[in-house]
Design a protein around this motif. Sequence first.
Motif, mmCIF file in Angstrom:
data_model
loop_
_atom_site.group_PDB
_atom_site.id
_atom_site.type_symbol
_atom_site.label_atom_id
_atom_site.label_comp_id
_atom_site.label_asym_id
_atom_site.label_seq_id
_atom_site.Cartn_x
_atom_site.Cartn_y
_atom_site.Cartn_z
ATOM 1 N N ALA A 80 0.829 -1.207 0.000
ATOM 2 C CA ALA A 80 0.000 0.000 0.000
ATOM 3 C C ALA A 80 0.862 1.255 0.000
ATOM 4 C CB ALA A 80 -0.934 -0.002 1.203
ATOM 5 N N ARG A 81 1.985 1.222 0.722
ATOM 6 C CA ARG A 81 2.875 2.386 0.746
ATOM 7 C C ARG A 81 3.522 2.588 -0.628
ATOM 8 N NH1 ARG A 81 3.665 0.805 6.246
ATOM 9 N NH2 ARG A 81 5.396 -0.599 5.777
ATOM 10 N N ASP A 108 0.902 4.187 -2.808
ATOM 11 C CA ASP A 108 0.743 5.601 -2.466
ATOM 12 C C ASP A 108 1.876 6.432 -3.052
ATOM 13 O OD1 ASP A 108 -1.570 5.051 -1.074
ATOM 14 O OD2 ASP A 108 -0.626 5.096 0.913
ATOM 15 N N ARG A 132 1.322 6.776 -6.796
ATOM 16 C CA ARG A 132 0.238 7.730 -7.066
ATOM 17 C C ARG A 132 0.696 9.164 -6.826
ATOM 18 N NH1 ARG A 132 -3.005 3.654 -4.117
ATOM 19 N NH2 ARG A 132 -4.055 2.388 -5.708
ATOM 20 N N ALA A 133 1.532 9.369 -5.805
ATOM 21 C CA ALA A 133 2.071 10.710 -5.547
ATOM 22 C C ALA A 133 2.966 11.155 -6.696
ATOM 23 C CB ALA A 133 2.845 10.719 -4.228
#
Length: 259
Positions: free
Chosen positions: A222-223, A226, A229-230
Motif C-alpha cells: 500500500a505504501r 501511495d 500515485r504521488a
Amino acid sequence: MTDRPSIHHAAAKGFGAAAEAYQESRPDYPAALADWLRDELGLAPGRVVVDLGAGTGKFTPLLNATGARVVAVEPVEAMRALLVAAHPDVEALPGEADHLPLADASVDAIVCAQSFHWFARPAALSEMRRALKPGGALGLVWNVRDARVAWMAALTKILDRHQGDAPRHESGRWREVFPAPGFTPLTERRFAYEHVGSPERVIVERALSVSFIAALPKDEQARVADAVRALIAATPSLAGRATVSFPYVTHAYACRRRD
C-alpha cells in the motif's frame, strides 16, 4: 529432499499471489515481433515452439499467430491456470528451466519472454540445448521501461529499494552465461512500444505486479502504491489524465543450437 533448483522465492510468492494483477496490468508486445519470430526464429506452421516461463500467457498469442504448435512451460501454478483458461488450445506443462519436461531434440524453438533472468544458469542453457533440434532457435524477449523518460527514474527508485536479491533483466547479470557452449552468438533487435491505459492500470497496478513488490506484506504494498500515485500527481504529463502512455523498449535476442 531434492537437488533440483527451486524457483526464486520472489517469483514463487509474488507471482503466485499476483497472477491476475500480472495478467491485467502487464503490457503486451510490439506487433513487429511477428516478423522477428518468423525471420530470426523460423517459426511457421509445422514447427514446435516452447514458451518457457510462460507466466499467464502474455506472449503466447504472438507464438500462436505464427502457426507453430505452442507448448507452454510454467512452474507457478496460479499463473499456469490463467494461461490454460485463456489459451485452452495450448499444451501447458509444469516445469523448470533446469529440468524441462521435453524429449531430446524435440522442439524447433524456445522463447523466454520476460523470464530468462530468473534462470540464467549454465544448467538451464544446457537443458534448452538438449531439447532443441540441431539448428533450433533460442529467443529471449524483454519489455524494458524506457529510461529516457524523465519520470521513469523516480518510479524506478520507488520500486528498486524493495528488490532484495531478486534477479532482474536490468542488472545485466543474465548476460554472464553468454557466449554459451553449443550456441551461436546472440543477435539483438530493439522495438519501441507503448502501453496505453489509465494511470492506475498501466503505472500503479503494473508496479504492484513486480514480483518483489507483490511478495511484500500488504501494508508495504500500500505504501508503494501511495508513492507511485504521488509521483503521478506530481508529474505534469501524467497528472489528471484519464489515459497515459507507459513507454517501453522491447529487447529481442536470438541464437541457435550448434553442434
